[in-house]
Design a protein around this motif. Structure first.
Motif, PDB file in Angstrom:
ATOM      1  N   ILE A  30      60.353  49.370 -29.376  1.00 24.01           N
ATOM      2  CA  ILE A  30      61.544  49.812 -28.571  1.00 24.01           C
ATOM      3  C   ILE A  30      62.362  50.666 -29.467  1.00 24.01           C
ATOM      4  N   MET A  33      62.181  54.119 -29.089  1.00 23.30           N
ATOM      5  CA  MET A  33      62.625  54.477 -27.592  1.00 23.30           C
ATOM      6  C   MET A  33      64.216  54.738 -27.644  1.00 23.30           C
ATOM      7  N   ILE A  34      64.600  53.904 -28.124  1.00 23.37           N
ATOM      8  CA  ILE A  34      66.148  53.589 -28.144  1.00 23.37           C
ATOM      9  C   ILE A  34      66.788  54.806 -28.928  1.00 23.37           C
ATOM     10  N   ILE A  38      66.271  57.108 -24.758  1.00 22.93           N
ATOM     11  CA  ILE A  38      65.722  56.394 -23.567  1.00 22.93           C
ATOM     12  C   ILE A  38      66.671  55.194 -22.954  1.00 22.93           C
ATOM     13  N   MET A  39      67.156  54.531 -23.755  1.00 19.96           N
ATOM     14  CA  MET A  39      67.982  53.394 -23.351  1.00 19.96           C
ATOM     15  C   MET A  39      69.440  53.830 -22.998  1.00 19.96           C
ATOM     16  N   LEU A  40      69.898  54.728 -23.691  1.00 20.01           N
ATOM     17  CA  LEU A  40      71.450  55.033 -23.414  1.00 20.01           C
ATOM     18  C   LEU A  40      71.688  56.293 -22.998  1.00 20.01           C
ATOM     19  N   ILE A  95      70.213  43.635 -27.976  1.00 19.37           N
ATOM     20  CA  ILE A  95      68.781  43.579 -27.443  1.00 19.37           C
ATOM     21  C   ILE A  95      68.089  42.278 -28.099  1.00 19.37           C
ATOM     22  N   SER A 258      59.542  49.349 -22.751  1.00 18.97           N
ATOM     23  CA  SER A 258      59.814  50.266 -21.664  1.00 18.97           C
ATOM     24  C   SER A 258      61.201  49.639 -20.771  1.00 18.97           C
ATOM     25  N   CYS A 261      64.643  49.298 -21.925  1.00 18.58           N
ATOM     26  CA  CYS A 261      65.395  50.529 -21.652  1.00 18.58           C
ATOM     27  C   CYS A 261      65.723  50.861 -20.250  1.00 18.58           C
ATOM     28  N   ASP A 262      64.929  50.557 -19.192  1.00 14.99           N
ATOM     29  CA  ASP A 262      65.283  50.749 -17.788  1.00 14.99           C
ATOM     30  C   ASP A 262      66.431  49.793 -17.425  1.00 14.99           C
ATOM     31  N   LEU A 265      69.531  51.425 -19.300  1.00 15.34           N
ATOM     32  CA  LEU A 265      70.212  52.653 -18.969  1.00 15.34           C
ATOM     33  C   LEU A 265      70.774  52.679 -17.463  1.00 15.34           C
TER      34      LEU A 265
END
Ligand code: NAI
Length: 341
Positions: A30, A33-34, A38-40, A95, A258, A261-262, A265
């Protein structure tokens, strides 16, 4: 450019110290991804605060070296530590992946007696040091009850800011329906995960729809086999984690990284019109479910706030399942409290 947000990720080293573990590495998956936005969102710079425990120090340092090596434009700083106080300082987002997994042969109560004190301690640190409007997402199991403990020991964080992850289950439910009806996952919307993130959760598609060239139609009209929705669909979503462990010989990491992140977001930037998502949060007593537990229900988000989707018709089949989960969660709350004595 916007002010960087401080994002805490706990349990980020991912048990690298235990190569025989079936679990692992949501944190490792993750973090990039952050950092990629992708998260914010793609315009939000951030400072990552990474926490793990002392035995994972070396692995944690490895992650701390690797993140800057990826030269993510949004990633301004990386702080990695095993000190809970230091890591919580002024964080805007937390998180929570850290905790002890339930090993084979371990009773649920034993697993809880390890995790509940962790969530109590981390709650107190967040209470004291995090930003006053910090948004918290608990992923680590038992997710609902860990989040409840966190809520109880961080009373000054607004209760609506403490949530737990059922978005992975929600996404799995969308994908099962897409596969069944042979449409893209983006054509399916408004499934619900009621209750908890565990094998007794209730994935429900009574209000879900599919959009195609023929317009938007209820899933129930397109899949007239009610038995599928009442049996196989529910079982597949409930058992998906186990099926993945069996296939991969390791737990689901890609999808489990994932989903948070959804969750974030949508919470921070808002859900698209007409779409809802599932999230575990402190319950207000809607739909006849007892208050004072962290329960998953359908929400819409706008400007950083979620609100519960109200007025959905609940049939008898759903009612029984929703009540049974509430009872489980109330029982689990008692077990959690007994672990604190
Ligand atoms: P993992 O066991 O590999 O990672 C957990 C990490 O937490 C390890 O690095 C460990 O050292 C660390 N940790 C333990 N105690 C800690 C403490 N006091 N403070 C900070 N870190 C601590 O597990 P994995 O696979 O990465 O999963 C993370 C959690 O998410 C697990 O509890 C898992 O059951 C849960 N999970 C929840 C899902 C959901 O949908 N809600 C989906 C998938 C996993």
């Amino acid at each position: 450019e916007k002010e960087p947000m401080k994002v805490l990720v706990t349990g980020v080293a991912g048990m690298l110290a235990q190569p025989d573990s079936l679990f692992g590495q949501i944190g490792y998956a993750i973090a990039p991804m952050i950092a990629r936005g992708i998260m914010l969102g793609p315009n939000q710079p951030m400072i990552l605060h990474l926490l793990d425990i002392a035995p994972a120090t070396e692995a944690l340092n490895g992650v701390k070296m690797e993140l800057p090596d990826a030269a993510f434009p949004l990633l301004k700083e990386v702080h990695a530590t095993t000190d809970i106080t230091e890591t919580c300082k002024d964080v805007n987002i937390a998180i929570m992946l850290g905790g002890f997994p339930r090993k084979e042969g371990m009773e649920r109560k034993d697993m809880m007696s390890k995790n509940v004190p962790i969530y109590k301690e981390q709650a107190s640190a967040l209470e004291e040091h995090a930003a006053s409007d910090c948004k918290v997402l608990v992923v680590a199991n038992p997710a609902n009850t860990n989040a409840l403990i966190l809520k109880e020991f961080a009373p000054s964080i607004p209760e609506k800011n403490i949530t737990c992850l059922t978005r992975l289950d929600h996404n799995r439910a969308l994908s099962q329906i897409a596969e069944r009806i042979k449409v893209y996952v983006t054509d399916v919307k408004n499934v619900i995960i009621w209750g908890n993130h565990s094998s007794t959760q209730y994935p429900e598609a009574n209000h879900a729809t599919v959009t195609s060239i023929n317009g938007e139609r209820p899933v129930k009209e397109l899949d007239t086999d009610d038995l599928w929705l009442k049996n196989e669909f529910i079982n597949t979503v409930q058992q998906r984690g186990t099926a993945i462990i069996k296939a991969r010989k390791a737990s689901s990491v890609l999808s489990a990284a994932s989903a948070p992140c959804d969750h974030m977001l949508d919470w921070v930037l808002g859900t698209p019109k007409g779409i809802w998502l599932s999230m575990g949060a402190y319950f207000d007593g809607s739909y006849g479910i007892p208050k004072d537990i962290i329960y998953s229900f359908p929400v819409k988000c706008e400007k950083g706030k979620w609100s519960i989707v109200k007025g959905l018709k609940i049939d008898e089949f759903s009612r029984a399942k929703m009540d049974a989960i509430a009872k489980d969660l109330i029982d689990e709350k008692e077990v959690a409290h007994s672990c604190l004595n």
